[in-house]
Design a protein around this motif. Structure first.
Motif, PDB file in Angstrom:
ATOM      1  N   ALA A 111       1.959  12.029  -5.417  1.00  0.00           N
ATOM      2  CA  ALA A 111       3.077  12.333  -6.701  1.00  0.00           C
ATOM      3  C   ALA A 111       4.592  12.871  -6.056  1.00  0.00           C
ATOM      4  O   ALA A 111       5.322  12.267  -6.406  1.00  0.00           O
ATOM      5  CB  ALA A 111       2.866  13.437  -7.402  1.00  0.00           C
ATOM      6  N   PRO A 112       4.265  13.895  -4.725  1.00  0.00           N
ATOM      7  CA  PRO A 112       5.661  13.918  -3.920  1.00  0.00           C
ATOM      8  C   PRO A 112       6.428  12.710  -3.035  1.00  0.00           C
ATOM      9  O   PRO A 112       7.009  12.942  -3.411  1.00  0.00           O
ATOM     10  CB  PRO A 112       4.877  15.333  -3.077  1.00  0.00           C
ATOM     11  N   LEU A 113       5.231  11.655  -2.916  1.00  0.00           N
ATOM     12  CA  LEU A 113       6.262  10.656  -2.452  1.00  0.00           C
ATOM     13  C   LEU A 113       7.154   9.867  -3.776  1.00  0.00           C
ATOM     14  O   LEU A 113       7.649   8.580  -3.129  1.00  0.00           O
ATOM     15  CB  LEU A 113       5.530   9.453  -1.549  1.00  0.00           C
ATOM     16  N   LEU A 114       7.278   9.481  -5.232  1.00  0.00           N
ATOM     17  CA  LEU A 114       7.281   8.197  -5.992  1.00  0.00           C
ATOM     18  C   LEU A 114       8.798   9.314  -6.719  1.00  0.00           C
ATOM     19  O   LEU A 114       9.733   8.564  -7.148  1.00  0.00           O
ATOM     20  CB  LEU A 114       6.580   8.951  -6.793  1.00  0.00           C
ATOM     21  N   ALA A 115       9.527  10.237  -5.548  1.00  0.00           N
ATOM     22  CA  ALA A 115      10.532  10.979  -5.741  1.00  0.00           C
ATOM     23  C   ALA A 115      12.177   9.729  -6.515  1.00  0.00           C
ATOM     24  O   ALA A 115      12.138   9.454  -7.642  1.00  0.00           O
ATOM     25  CB  ALA A 115      11.298  11.862  -6.044  1.00  0.00           C
ATOM     26  N   ASP A 116      11.446   8.822  -5.539  1.00  0.00           N
ATOM     27  CA  ASP A 116      12.929   7.712  -5.583  1.00  0.00           C
ATOM     28  C   ASP A 116      12.651   6.688  -5.625  1.00  0.00           C
ATOM     29  O   ASP A 116      13.430   5.723  -5.146  1.00  0.00           O
ATOM     30  CB  ASP A 116      14.176   8.168  -4.837  1.00  0.00           C
ATOM     31  N   VAL A 117      11.199   6.364  -5.852  1.00  0.00           N
ATOM     32  CA  VAL A 117      10.892   4.482  -6.093  1.00  0.00           C
ATOM     33  C   VAL A 117      10.884   4.055  -7.038  1.00  0.00           C
ATOM     34  O   VAL A 117      11.359   4.496  -7.988  1.00  0.00           O
ATOM     35  CB  VAL A 117       9.573   4.668  -5.536  1.00  0.00           C
ATOM     36  N   ASP A 118      11.625   2.598  -6.701  1.00  0.00           N
ATOM     37  CA  ASP A 118      12.416   2.125  -8.344  1.00  0.00           C
ATOM     38  C   ASP A 118      10.955   0.835  -8.381  1.00  0.00           C
ATOM     39  O   ASP A 118      11.151   0.415 -10.030  1.00  0.00           O
ATOM     40  CB  ASP A 118      13.458   1.181  -7.098  1.00  0.00           C
ATOM     41  N   LEU A 119      10.125   0.995  -7.567  1.00  0.00           N
ATOM     42  CA  LEU A 119       9.198   0.117  -7.661  1.00  0.00           C
ATOM     43  C   LEU A 119       7.289   0.048  -7.357  1.00  0.00           C
ATOM     44  O   LEU A 119       7.907   0.335  -6.303  1.00  0.00           O
ATOM     45  CB  LEU A 119       9.152  -1.198  -7.932  1.00  0.00           C
ATOM     46  N   LEU A 120       6.728   0.125  -7.504  1.00  0.00           N
ATOM     47  CA  LEU A 120       5.506   0.199  -6.992  1.00  0.00           C
ATOM     48  C   LEU A 120       4.111  -1.370  -7.399  1.00  0.00           C
ATOM     49  O   LEU A 120       4.233  -1.907  -7.978  1.00  0.00           O
ATOM     50  CB  LEU A 120       4.388   1.494  -7.588  1.00  0.00           C
ATOM     51  N   ILE A 121       3.781  -1.525  -5.859  1.00  0.00           N
ATOM     52  CA  ILE A 121       3.167  -2.830  -5.506  1.00  0.00           C
ATOM     53  C   ILE A 121       1.243  -2.603  -5.190  1.00  0.00           C
ATOM     54  O   ILE A 121       1.779  -1.434  -4.451  1.00  0.00           O
ATOM     55  CB  ILE A 121       4.110  -4.065  -5.303  1.00  0.00           C
ATOM     56  N   ASP A 122       1.398  -2.797  -6.374  1.00  0.00           N
ATOM     57  CA  ASP A 122      -0.505  -2.633  -6.438  1.00  0.00           C
ATOM     58  C   ASP A 122      -1.711  -3.671  -5.617  1.00  0.00           C
ATOM     59  O   ASP A 122      -0.696  -4.944  -6.042  1.00  0.00           O
ATOM     60  CB  ASP A 122      -1.412  -2.317  -7.255  1.00  0.00           C
ATOM     61  N   ALA A 123      -1.798  -2.704  -4.148  1.00  0.00           N
ATOM     62  CA  ALA A 123      -2.199  -3.518  -2.893  1.00  0.00           C
ATOM     63  C   ALA A 123      -3.256  -3.186  -2.614  1.00  0.00           C
ATOM     64  O   ALA A 123      -4.195  -3.243  -2.073  1.00  0.00           O
ATOM     65  CB  ALA A 123      -1.608  -4.163  -2.325  1.00  0.00           C
ATOM     66  N   THR A 124      -4.005  -2.482  -3.637  1.00  0.00           N
ATOM     67  CA  THR A 124      -5.598  -1.343  -3.087  1.00  0.00           C
ATOM     68  C   THR A 124      -6.436  -2.627  -3.546  1.00  0.00           C
ATOM     69  O   THR A 124      -6.348  -3.715  -4.381  1.00  0.00           O
ATOM     70  CB  THR A 124      -5.408  -0.807  -4.020  1.00  0.00           C
ATOM     71  N   ASP A 125      -7.764  -2.282  -3.393  1.00  0.00           N
ATOM     72  CA  ASP A 125      -8.999  -2.634  -3.664  1.00  0.00           C
ATOM     73  C   ASP A 125      -9.738  -1.877  -4.703  1.00  0.00           C
ATOM     74  O   ASP A 125     -11.235  -1.757  -4.107  1.00  0.00           O
ATOM     75  CB  ASP A 125     -10.182  -3.768  -2.420  1.00  0.00           C
ATOM     76  N   ASN A 126      -9.421  -0.388  -4.913  1.00  0.00           N
ATOM     77  CA  ASN A 126      -9.728   0.426  -4.933  1.00  0.00           C
ATOM     78  C   ASN A 126      -9.949   0.466  -6.794  1.00  0.00           C
ATOM     79  O   ASN A 126      -8.432   0.924  -6.753  1.00  0.00           O
ATOM     80  CB  ASN A 126      -9.977   1.433  -4.024  1.00  0.00           C
TER      81      ASN A 126
END
Length: 336
Positions: A111-126
Protein backbone atom coordinates in the motif's frame (compact mmCIF):
# COMPACT_ATOMS: atom_id res chain seq x y z
CA UNK A 1 12.44 14.88 -28.08
CA UNK A 2 15.36 12.47 -27.67
CA UNK A 3 16.15 10.73 -30.97
CA UNK A 4 16.18 7.34 -29.26
CA UNK A 5 12.35 7.43 -29.30
CA UNK A 6 12.05 8.74 -32.88
CA UNK A 7 10.56 5.53 -34.33
CA UNK A 8 8.05 5.29 -31.48
CA UNK A 9 6.94 8.92 -31.69
CA UNK A 10 6.50 8.53 -35.48
CA UNK A 11 3.70 6.08 -34.67
CA UNK A 12 0.71 8.42 -34.87
CA UNK A 13 -1.32 7.07 -31.91
CA UNK A 14 1.68 7.95 -29.71
CA UNK A 15 3.33 10.91 -31.40
CA UNK A 16 5.52 13.49 -29.69
CA UNK A 17 2.77 14.42 -27.23
CA UNK A 18 2.23 10.79 -26.26
CA UNK A 19 5.95 10.24 -25.83
CA UNK A 20 6.06 13.15 -23.40
CA UNK A 21 3.20 11.59 -21.42
CA UNK A 22 5.04 8.25 -21.28
CA UNK A 23 8.11 10.02 -19.88
CA UNK A 24 6.02 11.49 -17.07
CA UNK A 25 4.32 8.27 -15.91
CA UNK A 26 5.10 5.79 -13.14
CA UNK A 27 4.47 2.08 -13.73
CA UNK A 28 4.76 -0.64 -11.09
CA UNK A 29 5.42 -4.26 -12.06
CA UNK A 30 4.60 -6.91 -9.50
CA UNK A 31 6.80 -9.94 -10.16
CA UNK A 32 10.14 -10.05 -11.92
CA UNK A 33 10.02 -13.39 -13.70
CA UNK A 34 9.18 -14.07 -17.33
CA UNK A 35 6.33 -11.54 -17.69
CA UNK A 36 7.97 -9.00 -15.39
CA UNK A 37 11.36 -8.83 -17.05
CA UNK A 38 9.92 -8.64 -20.57
CA UNK A 39 7.43 -5.91 -19.66
CA UNK A 40 10.15 -4.00 -17.81
CA UNK A 41 12.48 -4.26 -20.80
CA UNK A 42 9.77 -2.97 -23.16
CA UNK A 43 8.76 -0.06 -20.93
CA UNK A 44 12.32 1.06 -20.20
CA UNK A 45 13.09 1.05 -23.92
CA UNK A 46 9.86 2.99 -24.50
CA UNK A 47 11.05 5.76 -22.16
CA UNK A 48 8.81 5.38 -19.12
CA UNK A 49 9.52 8.05 -16.49
CA UNK A 50 9.68 5.78 -13.46
CA UNK A 51 9.53 2.02 -13.07
CA UNK A 52 9.07 0.19 -9.76
CA UNK A 53 9.68 -3.57 -9.70
CA UNK A 54 8.81 -5.83 -6.78
CA UNK A 55 9.75 -9.50 -6.39
CA UNK A 56 10.55 -11.84 -3.51
CA UNK A 57 12.74 -14.36 -5.36
CA UNK A 58 16.29 -14.77 -6.65
CA UNK A 59 17.69 -15.96 -9.99
CA UNK A 60 18.05 -19.70 -10.62
CA UNK A 61 19.21 -21.59 -13.72
CA UNK A 62 15.65 -22.75 -14.50
CA UNK A 63 14.71 -19.08 -15.00
CA UNK A 64 17.14 -18.49 -17.86
CA UNK A 65 15.06 -20.33 -20.49
CA UNK A 66 12.38 -17.61 -20.55
CA UNK A 67 13.23 -14.76 -18.14
CA UNK A 68 15.14 -12.15 -20.12
CA UNK A 69 17.52 -9.73 -18.35
CA UNK A 70 19.13 -12.58 -16.36
CA UNK A 71 22.32 -14.52 -17.08
CA UNK A 72 24.39 -17.37 -15.64
CA UNK A 73 26.34 -15.01 -13.38
CA UNK A 74 23.09 -13.94 -11.71
CA UNK A 75 22.10 -17.58 -11.15
CA UNK A 76 25.53 -18.59 -9.82
CA UNK A 77 25.41 -15.78 -7.27
CA UNK A 78 21.72 -16.14 -6.40
CA UNK A 79 21.15 -12.45 -7.11
CA UNK A 80 17.64 -11.21 -6.23
CA UNK A 81 15.69 -10.87 -9.45
CA UNK A 82 14.91 -7.18 -9.11
CA UNK A 83 18.57 -6.34 -8.43
CA UNK A 84 19.75 -8.28 -11.49
CA UNK A 85 17.01 -6.72 -13.60
CA UNK A 86 17.80 -3.17 -12.49
CA UNK A 87 21.45 -3.57 -13.46
CA UNK A 88 20.51 -4.61 -17.01
CA UNK A 89 17.72 -2.04 -17.37
CA UNK A 90 19.91 0.85 -16.21
CA UNK A 91 22.41 -0.05 -18.93
CA UNK A 92 19.60 0.01 -21.52
CA UNK A 93 18.18 3.42 -20.56
CA UNK A 94 19.88 5.50 -17.88
CA UNK A 95 17.17 8.18 -18.14
CA UNK A 96 14.56 5.98 -16.48
CA UNK A 97 14.21 6.12 -12.70
CA UNK A 98 14.16 2.50 -11.52
CA UNK A 99 13.10 1.57 -8.00
CA UNK A 100 13.34 -2.00 -6.73
CA UNK A 101 12.05 -3.88 -3.69
CA UNK A 102 13.16 -7.36 -2.63
CA UNK A 103 10.11 -8.27 -0.60
CA UNK A 104 7.04 -10.40 -0.22
CA UNK A 105 3.84 -8.57 -1.06
CA UNK A 106 1.12 -8.07 1.54
CA UNK A 107 -1.55 -5.43 1.83
CA UNK A 108 0.60 -3.72 4.44
CA UNK A 109 3.88 -3.74 2.48
CA UNK A 110 2.41 -2.80 -0.91
CA UNK A 111 0.00 0.00 0.00
CA UNK A 112 2.63 2.67 0.85
CA UNK A 113 4.34 2.16 -2.51
CA UNK A 114 1.23 2.98 -4.57
CA UNK A 115 1.08 6.71 -3.80
CA UNK A 116 2.06 8.03 -7.25
CA UNK A 117 1.65 4.90 -9.41
CA UNK A 118 -0.25 5.44 -12.68
CA UNK A 119 -0.48 1.79 -13.71
CA UNK A 120 0.20 -1.60 -12.16
CA UNK A 121 1.19 -4.62 -14.26
CA UNK A 122 0.59 -8.12 -12.91
CA UNK A 123 3.57 -10.40 -13.54
CA UNK A 124 3.13 -12.75 -10.59
CA UNK A 125 2.47 -16.48 -10.54
CA UNK A 126 0.49 -16.36 -7.32
CA UNK A 127 -3.25 -15.76 -6.89
CA UNK A 128 -2.90 -14.82 -3.21
CA UNK A 129 -0.83 -11.82 -4.29
CA UNK A 130 -3.17 -11.09 -7.19
CA UNK A 131 -6.17 -10.86 -4.86
CA UNK A 132 -4.27 -8.45 -2.59
CA UNK A 133 -3.38 -6.42 -5.67
CA UNK A 134 -6.99 -6.57 -6.86
CA UNK A 135 -8.26 -5.10 -3.57
CA UNK A 136 -5.60 -2.40 -3.41
CA UNK A 137 -6.01 -1.07 -6.94
CA UNK A 138 -9.74 -0.71 -6.38
CA UNK A 139 -9.19 0.98 -3.05
CA UNK A 140 -6.73 3.46 -4.60
CA UNK A 141 -8.33 3.63 -8.07
CA UNK A 142 -5.34 2.47 -10.12
CA UNK A 143 -5.77 0.52 -13.39
CA UNK A 144 -3.95 -2.81 -13.62
CA UNK A 145 -3.23 -5.33 -16.35
CA UNK A 146 -3.67 -9.00 -15.47
CA UNK A 147 -1.45 -11.51 -17.27
CA UNK A 148 -0.95 -15.25 -16.98
CA UNK A 149 0.77 -17.95 -19.02
CA UNK A 150 1.57 -21.64 -18.71
CA UNK A 151 2.51 -24.30 -21.26
CA UNK A 152 1.62 -22.77 -24.63
CA UNK A 153 -1.39 -20.84 -23.29
CA UNK A 154 -1.89 -17.37 -21.93
CA UNK A 155 -4.42 -14.68 -21.13
CA UNK A 156 -4.62 -10.98 -20.36
CA UNK A 157 -7.25 -8.55 -19.15
CA UNK A 158 -7.17 -4.89 -18.18
CA UNK A 159 -9.00 -3.99 -14.97
CA UNK A 160 -10.44 -0.47 -14.71
CA UNK A 161 -11.66 0.26 -11.16
CA UNK A 162 -15.31 1.28 -11.16
CA UNK A 163 -15.85 0.19 -14.75
CA UNK A 164 -14.72 -3.36 -15.55
CA UNK A 165 -15.21 -6.56 -13.56
CA UNK A 166 -12.38 -7.16 -11.10
CA UNK A 167 -10.30 -10.33 -10.86
CA UNK A 168 -12.62 -11.77 -8.20
CA UNK A 169 -15.63 -11.30 -10.52
CA UNK A 170 -13.70 -12.74 -13.43
CA UNK A 171 -12.75 -15.92 -11.57
CA UNK A 172 -16.36 -16.50 -10.62
CA UNK A 173 -17.37 -16.35 -14.28
CA UNK A 174 -14.46 -17.68 -16.35
CA UNK A 175 -12.54 -20.92 -15.99
CA UNK A 176 -8.88 -20.11 -15.32
CA UNK A 177 -6.38 -22.93 -14.99
CA UNK A 178 -4.56 -23.31 -11.67
CA UNK A 179 -1.54 -24.94 -13.36
CA UNK A 180 1.87 -23.27 -13.09
CA UNK A 181 5.01 -23.38 -15.22
CA UNK A 182 6.72 -25.23 -12.37
CA UNK A 183 4.22 -28.07 -12.68
CA UNK A 184 3.46 -28.34 -16.43
CA UNK A 185 6.22 -26.27 -18.08
CA UNK A 186 6.12 -23.30 -20.42
CA UNK A 187 7.48 -22.16 -23.78
CA UNK A 188 9.01 -18.72 -24.08
CA UNK A 189 6.82 -17.69 -27.02
CA UNK A 190 3.71 -17.93 -24.80
CA UNK A 191 5.36 -15.44 -22.45
CA UNK A 192 6.10 -13.05 -25.28
CA UNK A 193 2.51 -13.20 -26.55
CA UNK A 194 1.11 -12.23 -23.14
CA UNK A 195 3.72 -9.50 -22.80
CA UNK A 196 2.82 -8.12 -26.24
CA UNK A 197 -0.76 -7.67 -25.03
CA UNK A 198 0.23 -6.26 -21.64
CA UNK A 199 2.81 -3.77 -22.92
CA UNK A 200 0.56 -2.57 -25.74
CA UNK A 201 -2.35 -1.95 -23.36
CA UNK A 202 0.08 -0.22 -21.00
CA UNK A 203 1.20 2.18 -23.74
CA UNK A 204 -2.43 2.96 -24.60
CA UNK A 205 -3.08 3.81 -20.96
CA UNK A 206 0.09 5.85 -20.60
CA UNK A 207 -0.67 8.03 -23.65
CA UNK A 208 -4.30 8.22 -22.47
CA UNK A 209 -5.80 6.75 -25.66
CA UNK A 210 -8.84 5.30 -23.89
CA UNK A 211 -10.78 4.66 -27.10
CA UNK A 212 -8.14 2.16 -28.24
CA UNK A 213 -8.15 0.09 -25.04
CA UNK A 214 -9.22 -3.55 -25.26
CA UNK A 215 -12.09 -4.30 -22.88
CA UNK A 216 -12.28 -8.06 -23.49
CA UNK A 217 -10.46 -10.98 -21.91
CA UNK A 218 -7.98 -12.38 -24.43
CA UNK A 219 -7.04 -16.07 -24.31
CA UNK A 220 -4.81 -18.13 -26.60
CA UNK A 221 -3.03 -21.43 -27.11
CA UNK A 222 -0.12 -21.04 -29.50
CA UNK A 223 0.40 -24.80 -29.88
CA UNK A 224 -3.17 -25.51 -30.99
CA UNK A 225 -3.50 -22.22 -32.93
CA UNK A 226 -6.39 -21.04 -30.76
CA UNK A 227 -7.12 -17.36 -30.09
CA UNK A 228 -10.25 -15.73 -28.70
CA UNK A 229 -11.53 -12.56 -27.05
CA UNK A 230 -14.36 -12.88 -24.55
CA UNK A 231 -16.78 -10.14 -23.55
CA UNK A 232 -16.89 -10.29 -19.75
CA UNK A 233 -18.89 -7.12 -19.03
CA UNK A 234 -21.67 -9.14 -17.39
CA UNK A 235 -19.19 -10.68 -14.94
CA UNK A 236 -19.17 -7.52 -12.82
CA UNK A 237 -21.36 -8.03 -9.74
CA UNK A 238 -22.83 -5.34 -7.49
CA UNK A 239 -22.31 -7.65 -4.49
CA UNK A 240 -18.61 -8.20 -5.18
CA UNK A 241 -16.58 -7.54 -1.98
CA UNK A 242 -13.86 -5.85 -4.03
CA UNK A 243 -15.53 -3.85 -6.81
CA UNK A 244 -19.19 -3.90 -5.75
CA UNK A 245 -21.32 -1.11 -4.33
CA UNK A 246 -20.19 -1.79 -0.73
CA UNK A 247 -16.58 -3.01 -0.98
CA UNK A 248 -14.93 -4.57 2.06
CA UNK A 249 -11.57 -5.46 0.44
CA UNK A 250 -11.39 -8.86 2.18
CA UNK A 251 -7.88 -9.76 1.03
CA UNK A 252 -6.34 -6.81 2.86
CA UNK A 253 -7.25 -8.16 6.29
CA UNK A 254 -4.47 -9.65 8.41
CA UNK A 255 -6.34 -12.93 8.72
CA UNK A 256 -6.43 -13.37 4.93
CA UNK A 257 -2.67 -13.06 4.51
CA UNK A 258 -0.65 -16.22 4.08
CA UNK A 259 2.14 -16.45 6.66
CA UNK A 260 3.43 -19.83 5.51
CA UNK A 261 2.82 -21.25 2.06
CA UNK A 262 3.87 -23.99 -0.31
CA UNK A 263 5.29 -22.52 -3.53
CA UNK A 264 3.30 -24.38 -6.16
CA UNK A 265 5.23 -27.01 -8.10
CA UNK A 266 8.59 -26.16 -6.54
CA UNK A 267 8.71 -28.54 -3.55
CA UNK A 268 9.43 -25.41 -1.51
CA UNK A 269 7.82 -23.69 1.47
CA UNK A 270 8.03 -19.97 2.12
CA UNK A 271 8.00 -18.75 5.72
CA UNK A 272 7.34 -15.07 6.44
CA UNK A 273 8.83 -13.92 9.74
CA UNK A 274 8.66 -10.09 9.53
CA UNK A 275 11.92 -9.43 11.33
CA UNK A 276 15.35 -8.29 10.23
CA UNK A 277 18.10 -10.93 10.13
CA UNK A 278 21.82 -10.15 10.46
CA UNK A 279 22.94 -12.31 7.54
CA UNK A 280 26.68 -12.03 8.15
CA UNK A 281 26.55 -13.26 11.75
CA UNK A 282 23.99 -15.94 10.84
CA UNK A 283 26.28 -17.15 8.05
CA UNK A 284 29.11 -17.54 10.57
CA UNK A 285 26.79 -19.39 12.92
CA UNK A 286 25.47 -21.79 10.26
CA UNK A 287 28.80 -22.46 8.57
CA UNK A 288 29.35 -25.58 10.68
CA UNK A 289 26.12 -27.15 9.33
CA UNK A 290 26.84 -27.03 5.61
CA UNK A 291 27.99 -24.92 2.68
CA UNK A 292 26.89 -21.29 3.10
CA UNK A 293 26.75 -18.60 0.42
CA UNK A 294 25.83 -15.05 1.39
CA UNK A 295 25.38 -11.77 -0.50
CA UNK A 296 23.91 -8.39 0.43
CA UNK A 297 20.35 -9.67 0.21
CA UNK A 298 20.19 -13.33 1.22
CA UNK A 299 21.94 -16.34 2.70
CA UNK A 300 21.85 -19.83 1.18
CA UNK A 301 22.63 -22.97 3.19
CA UNK A 302 22.96 -26.54 1.87
CA UNK A 303 21.34 -28.37 4.79
CA UNK A 304 21.21 -31.91 3.43
CA UNK A 305 18.76 -32.94 2.02
CA UNK A 306 17.35 -29.38 2.03
CA UNK A 307 18.47 -26.02 0.73
CA UNK A 308 17.52 -23.10 2.93
CA UNK A 309 17.49 -19.52 1.64
CA UNK A 310 17.05 -16.76 4.25
CA UNK A 311 16.42 -13.15 3.22
CA UNK A 312 17.46 -10.10 5.20
CA UNK A 313 13.80 -9.28 5.98
CA UNK A 314 13.45 -12.64 7.77
CA UNK A 315 11.65 -14.54 5.02
CA UNK A 316 12.92 -17.98 4.15
CA UNK A 317 12.54 -20.55 1.37
CA UNK A 318 12.89 -24.16 2.52
CA UNK A 319 13.65 -26.10 -0.68
CA UNK A 320 13.16 -29.86 -0.65
CA UNK A 321 9.84 -30.18 1.16
CA UNK A 322 6.19 -29.26 0.75
CA UNK A 323 5.44 -29.94 4.42
CA UNK A 324 4.62 -26.76 6.33
CA UNK A 325 5.42 -28.40 9.65
CA UNK A 326 8.78 -29.74 8.47
CA UNK A 327 9.69 -26.35 6.99
CA UNK A 328 8.82 -24.47 10.17
CA UNK A 329 10.81 -26.94 12.25
CA UNK A 330 13.89 -26.43 10.05
CA UNK A 331 13.47 -22.64 10.17
CA UNK A 332 13.24 -22.54 13.97
CA UNK A 333 16.24 -24.87 14.28
CA UNK A 334 18.37 -22.57 12.15
CA UNK A 335 17.11 -19.08 12.91
CA UNK A 336 15.34 -19.44 16.25
Amino acid sequence: MNDRYARQSLFKPIGVAGQKKISEKHVMILGCGALGTANADNLVRAGIGKLTIIDRDYVEYTNLQRQQLFNEHDADNQVPKVIAAKEKLAAINSNVQIETHVMDVTGITLAPLLADVDLLIDATDNFDIRFIMNDLIHKYNIPWIFGSCVGSTGMSFTVFPGESPCLYCLLNTTTISGATCDSVGIIASAVQMVVAHQTTEALKLLVEDEAALRTKLVMFDLWTNHYQQINVDKAKKAACPTCGTLPTYPYLSYEAQTKTEVLCGRNTVQIRANREVALESLAHQLGRLGKVNVNDFLLSLDYDPYRVVIFRDGRAFIHGTDSLEKAKKIYYQLVG
